[in-house]
Design an enzyme around this catalytic site. Structure first.
Site, mmCIF file in Angstrom:
data_model
loop_
_atom_site.group_PDB
_atom_site.id
_atom_site.type_symbol
_atom_site.label_atom_id
_atom_site.label_comp_id
_atom_site.label_asym_id
_atom_site.label_seq_id
_atom_site.Cartn_x
_atom_site.Cartn_y
_atom_site.Cartn_z
ATOM 1 N NE ARG A 225 40.153 41.455 47.484
ATOM 2 C CZ ARG A 225 39.158 41.397 46.622
ATOM 3 N NH1 ARG A 225 38.440 40.297 46.520
ATOM 4 N NH2 ARG A 225 38.854 42.424 45.864
ATOM 5 C CG HIS A 273 38.430 35.606 42.562
ATOM 6 N ND1 HIS A 273 39.611 36.121 43.041
ATOM 7 C CD2 HIS A 273 37.487 36.560 42.804
ATOM 8 C CE1 HIS A 273 39.401 37.332 43.539
ATOM 9 N NE2 HIS A 273 38.114 37.619 43.406
#
Length: 310
Positions: A225, A273
């Site tokens: 994250r 991502h």
């Protein structure tokens, strides 16, 4: 009685997920209606992505559970209108994708492959890396994904350590926990992998102090994250040589803004991502299993602890 299932994710995801969800639900023998357009008070289960238009759960008075399509739940756990069970996504496809991304980049940095791939001077530059048994890899976060990655790296012969907030035991992995354990883990991490959840307690886990605790020249991989890293502190550590390279897959703002300094930094690799996308086929089977469990009175799988945030 027909079970009403609302697909509450971005419209472009519907054609991809619908056939897989129907197949998985059919395999469970469920009598169901799967749609994108129920009235709120008609919905029994919600297949959900945190970037959905649904942010207020108050009108969903019949709702039994929210089944998240993503492993990350930070975008929903702090929503006070959600009072029913919330299940995060844990599935074999997602886990395997993370294993492959982490293993690929650990090997890339372990072997020094960038020196061969990015070689504008066309130099015959021989690099002899240590064997895996002489390379220390550390993983922060030993949940389902962290454990799977740690076990794979152990299988390749790496010296693997890990840190988690609560005690863990993984064969072949030196497991630490607590504040002192974090310091011990960082001190031996030539390659550091971040797989912690995004919670108030984990924000800026890597900051000026903890970056300084790493061996000089350490490599950081962040498929976890974005908020786990203090970006300014990492840039400073890269500029000073304290950190040798950072391969980053997650960011505080996504997509990463075009003017962000990470893009142009010679010691940063940006990936979009992509470390572990949810695979519709395998994810659909997990969702169907949870709906079947809910209808038969069994406990749901992979429930989120709202207090801990994951």
């Amino acid at each position: 009685m027909t079970v009403n299932i609302l697909f509450a994710a971005k419209e472009e995801r519907w054609p991809t997920y619908e056939p897989h969800l129907r197949r998985a639900l059919d395999d469970k023998g469920l009598d169901y209606d799967l749609r994108r357009d129920f009235a709120p008070d008609e919905v029994d289960y919600m297949v959900y992505a945190p970037n959905s238009d649904v942010q207020d759960f108050t009108p969903y008075t019949r709702l039994k559970a929210v089944l998240n399509l993503w492993a990350g739940v930070e975008g929903i756990t702090r929503n006070d209108t959600l009072t029913v069970p919330l299940a995060r996504m844990v599935d074999d496809g997602l886990t395997q994708g993370m294993i492959e991304w982490v293993t690929g980049h650990v090997l890339r940095h372990h072997l020094g492959m960038d020196a061969y791939i990015v070689n504008p001077d066309q130099e015959w530059n021989l690099i002899v890396p240590p064997l895996a048994q002489d390379r220390s890899v550390a993983i922060l976060g030993l949940g389902a994904l962290g454990r799977a990655c740690a076990e794979t790296l152990v299988g390749l012969g790496f010296k693997v350590s890990g840190w988690s907030r609560s005690p863990k035991e993984i064969a072949g992995v030196t497991c630490h926990h607590g504040e002192n354990g974090l310091t011990e883990t960082l001190a031996e991490a030539e390659i550091l992998v971040l797989l912690l959840p995004d919670t108030p307690a984990t924000e800026n886990t890597l900051n000026a102090e903890t970056l300084a605790a790493l061996p000089r020249g350490a490599v950081i991989l962040n498929p976890g994250r974005g908020p786990l890293i203090d970006d300014n502190a990492l840039i400073d550590a890269l500029n000073s040589g304290q950190i040798g390279h950072a391969t980053l897959d997650t960011f505080r703002i996504e997509p990463l803004p075009a003017d962000h300094s990470y893009w142009a930094h010679p010691r940063v690799t940006v990936t979009p991502h992509c470390a572990s996308e949810t695979r519709p086929a395998s994810a659909s089977r997990i969702i169907a299993e949870n709906i079947a469990r809910g209808e038969s009175g069994q406990p749901f799988l992979y429930l989120v602890d709202r207090d801990s945030g994951y």
